[in-house]
Design a protein around this motif. Structure first.
Motif, PDB file in Angstrom:
ATOM      1  N   PHE A   1      -2.199  20.725   8.758  1.00  0.00           N
ATOM      2  CA  PHE A   1      -1.931  19.368   8.294  1.00  0.00           C
ATOM      3  C   PHE A   1      -0.723  18.775   9.018  1.00  0.00           C
ATOM      4  O   PHE A   1      -0.766  17.633   9.483  1.00  0.00           O
ATOM      5  N   ALA A   2       0.341  19.536   9.124  1.00  0.00           N
ATOM      6  CA  ALA A   2       1.547  19.045   9.802  1.00  0.00           C
ATOM      7  C   ALA A   2       1.243  18.691  11.255  1.00  0.00           C
ATOM      8  O   ALA A   2       1.718  17.665  11.775  1.00  0.00           O
ATOM      9  N   GLY A  25       0.260  14.290  15.348  1.00  0.00           N
ATOM     10  CA  GLY A  25      -0.537  13.943  16.512  1.00  0.00           C
ATOM     11  C   GLY A  25      -0.365  12.489  16.916  1.00  0.00           C
ATOM     12  O   GLY A  25       0.160  11.661  16.153  1.00  0.00           O
ATOM     13  N   PRO A  26      -0.821  12.146  18.106  1.00  0.00           N
ATOM     14  CA  PRO A  26      -0.620  10.781  18.618  1.00  0.00           C
ATOM     15  C   PRO A  26      -1.394   9.742  17.827  1.00  0.00           C
ATOM     16  O   PRO A  26      -2.538   9.968  17.421  1.00  0.00           O
ATOM     17  N   GLY A  27      -0.758   8.605  17.597  1.00  0.00           N
ATOM     18  CA  GLY A  27      -1.439   7.456  17.015  1.00  0.00           C
ATOM     19  C   GLY A  27      -1.784   7.551  15.552  1.00  0.00           C
ATOM     20  O   GLY A  27      -2.637   6.802  15.061  1.00  0.00           O
ATOM     21  N   THR A  28      -1.125   8.436  14.812  1.00  0.00           N
ATOM     22  CA  THR A  28      -1.439   8.565  13.392  1.00  0.00           C
ATOM     23  C   THR A  28      -0.914   7.356  12.621  1.00  0.00           C
ATOM     24  O   THR A  28       0.280   7.065  12.637  1.00  0.00           O
ATOM     25  N   ALA A  29      -1.821   6.653  11.950  1.00  0.00           N
ATOM     26  CA  ALA A  29      -1.441   5.467  11.186  1.00  0.00           C
ATOM     27  C   ALA A  29      -1.427   5.728   9.693  1.00  0.00           C
ATOM     28  O   ALA A  29      -0.660   5.099   8.953  1.00  0.00           O
ATOM     29  N   ALA A  40       4.388  14.875   1.584  1.00  0.00           N
ATOM     30  CA  ALA A  40       5.425  13.842   1.601  1.00  0.00           C
ATOM     31  C   ALA A  40       6.456  14.118   2.687  1.00  0.00           C
ATOM     32  O   ALA A  40       6.897  13.198   3.399  1.00  0.00           O
ATOM     33  N   ASP A  41       6.841  15.380   2.836  1.00  0.00           N
ATOM     34  CA  ASP A  41       7.810  15.732   3.882  1.00  0.00           C
ATOM     35  C   ASP A  41       7.257  15.424   5.269  1.00  0.00           C
ATOM     36  O   ASP A  41       8.000  15.032   6.175  1.00  0.00           O
ATOM     37  N   CYS A  42       5.944  15.587   5.443  1.00  0.00           N
ATOM     38  CA  CYS A  42       5.338  15.341   6.757  1.00  0.00           C
ATOM     39  C   CYS A  42       5.369  13.869   7.143  1.00  0.00           C
ATOM     40  O   CYS A  42       5.403  13.541   8.332  1.00  0.00           O
ATOM     41  N   VAL A  43       5.332  12.973   6.163  1.00  0.00           N
ATOM     42  CA  VAL A  43       5.276  11.546   6.493  1.00  0.00           C
ATOM     43  C   VAL A  43       6.630  10.851   6.369  1.00  0.00           C
ATOM     44  O   VAL A  43       6.775   9.712   6.821  1.00  0.00           O
ATOM     45  N   ASP A  77       6.138   5.880  10.202  1.00  0.00           N
ATOM     46  CA  ASP A  77       5.524   4.644   9.716  1.00  0.00           C
ATOM     47  C   ASP A  77       4.159   4.913   9.091  1.00  0.00           C
ATOM     48  O   ASP A  77       3.394   3.980   8.828  1.00  0.00           O
ATOM     49  N   ILE A  78       3.856   6.161   8.843  1.00  0.00           N
ATOM     50  CA  ILE A  78       2.534   6.532   8.338  1.00  0.00           C
ATOM     51  C   ILE A  78       2.387   6.129   6.862  1.00  0.00           C
ATOM     52  O   ILE A  78       3.270   6.379   6.047  1.00  0.00           O
ATOM     53  N   VAL A  79       1.258   5.509   6.553  1.00  0.00           N
ATOM     54  CA  VAL A  79       0.921   5.103   5.197  1.00  0.00           C
ATOM     55  C   VAL A  79       0.012   6.158   4.575  1.00  0.00           C
ATOM     56  O   VAL A  79      -0.832   6.755   5.263  1.00  0.00           O
TER      57      VAL A  79
END
Length: 434
Positions: free
Chosen positions: A181-182, A187-191, A215-218, A222-224
């Motif tokens: 998951f991390a 990875g590139p372009g994760t929105a 939560a720690d990963c985001v 700018d990831i929603v």
């Protein structure tokens, strides 16, 4: 357009194009859900495939909806939704989960499916990526594809031996693969991350430790997070924790839920998205050009249920827990391995212990099993391969190749009929007793 020799009508279709579908839907045919349900109807099978309950929701809720229709409340309502429902959604989130929201943070949608689609269309750009947990509910993949984005699936880890899990012992279970998951999030372009707990189809209820890890990963990005919580009231073992209640996550989370799974009104298609204005604005912008508004006369009835149907909801959860146990026993008696499930409407089985052989001479796949089962046995289920990416679905060595999802939200009569038919000998009916 190809014409037969006898067909001489002049076509005005541009040369070489024909009546081709747009690329975004090219190759999309009827879903396995539609196919299996149609076969269940044709054969009179007990349908444990599609996740809609046989039991109605609270009687007073139904009466309020009928009265609203008969009293003439049948025209367009406010774009964001009827104020009564938006206020009830906010009140329910505050009272049950401690999620600090107001009616201004709530958008009423035509079911959770529209909320998901509008969230992806409003918050994810073409060419970006959305991380999902796999097996992945198929509407997620469709919504991401329509947005011109790419799904980046993270397979839930299925234990290889019997383990002890919450509320159950000695069964294989699903869990979050934190390392994978991390890596996917980084990875590139994760929105966005499209999260689902309690999770369809596996029944996994992610615990606080896994949610905090997500939560720690985001954090610091700018990831929603688009958090699909439609089964929030149906966590039987373990505790449902709304993602937006975690520290720092309220400002980056769109929470989605609906009346369908909470109050047994899947046909009402009344859902909602909850988010801060910076996120809800883009979701609303997309939603208003999908359906414009929700179904006006149903919204006050759902508002009543959110405020008054907690006792009904608890009773329904107890009923489902009991039905889960009955179906689990029947599936085991039929010779299948039942995997651990802590919530939702579903349990998954592995058909490998049946030792069935497919039409190609290899071990039978779950897809072939599910296509043949209604006519042969009189029961319908859904192959888990419908919830994974195409490459995994086509790989006979992938663990999902022999997994089937079953729903236990049906009434006692349907479950009893399914249990009787399953126990009558699945192996005999599908393979002649081999």
């Amino acid at each position: 357009m190809v014409q037969s020799p006898a067909h001489t009508t002049t076509s005005t279709t541009p040369p070489g194009r024909g009546h081709r579908p747009a690329g975004r839907v090219a190759g999309i045919g009827p879903t396995i859900f539609a196919t299996v349900t149609a076969e269940a109807v044709r054969t009179g099978a007990a349908n444990l495939g599609q996740g809609f309950p046989d039991d109605d929701g609270p009687a007073e809720m139904l009466r309020i909806a009928a009265d609203a229709i008969l009293s003439g409340d049948n025209q367009y309502g406010p774009g964001p939704g009827v104020a009564q429902l938006r206020e009830a959604v906010a009140r329910d989130r505050r009272n049950r989960w401690g999620q600090q929201v107001t009616a201004d943070d709530v958008l009423v949608t035509v079911g959770a499916t529209e909320a998901i689609a509008a969230s992806v269309l409003g918050l994810v750009d073409e060419g970006q990526s959305v991380v999902t947990l796999e097996p992945t509910y198929d509407a997620y993949t469709a919504a991401v594809g329509l947005a011109g984005a790419t799904v980046r699936p993270v397979r839930l880890r299925l234990s290889t031996t019997g383990t002890t899990g919450t509320g159950s012992t000695g069964v294989r279970r699903w869990s979050l693969d934190r390392e994978a998951f991390a890596a996917a999030v980084a990875g590139p372009g994760t929105a966005a991350v499209l999260l689902n707990t309690p999770h369809n189809p596996t029944g996994t209820v992610l615990g606080r430790g896994d949610l905090e890890f997500i939560a720690d990963c985001v954090r610091g990005t700018d990831i929603v997070v688009i958090s699909d919580e439609v089964y929030e009231r149906l966590a039987f073992d373990g505790e449902h924790i709304p993602f937006a209640t975690l520290d720092g996550m309220a400002d980056r989370t769109v929470t989605i839920s609906s009346a369908a799974k909470s109050f047994n009104v899947t046909g009402w298609k009344t859902g909602w998205a909850i988010a801060v204005p910076e996120l809800l604005g883009p979701v609303t912008a997309a939603k208003q050009f999908l359906t414009y508004v929700g179904v006006t006369p149903l919204q006050p009835a759902v508002a009543w249920a959110l405020d008054n149907a907690d006792a009904w909801s608890r009773d329904w959860a107890r009923t489902l827990r009991s039905r889960r146990g009955r179906l689990t026993t029947a599936l085991r008696d039929a010779g299948m391995e039942v995997l651990g499930s802590d919530g939702t409407y579903y349990v998954i089985t592995d058909i490998s212990p049946l030792g069935l052989t497919g039409a190609d001479g290899n071990p039978m796949s779950a897809e072939e099993f599910c296509r043949r089962l209604p006519a042969a046995v009189g029961v319908a289920g859904i192959p888990v391969s419908a919830f994974v990416n195409d490459r995994a679905a086509a790989d006979p060595s992938d663990p999902v190749h022999t997994l089937v999802r079953w729903t236990f939200c049906k009434n006692d009569e349907t479950l009893d009929l399914a249990a009787l038919r399953l126990r009558s000998g699945v192996k005999v009916h599908l393979a002649g007793g081999e």
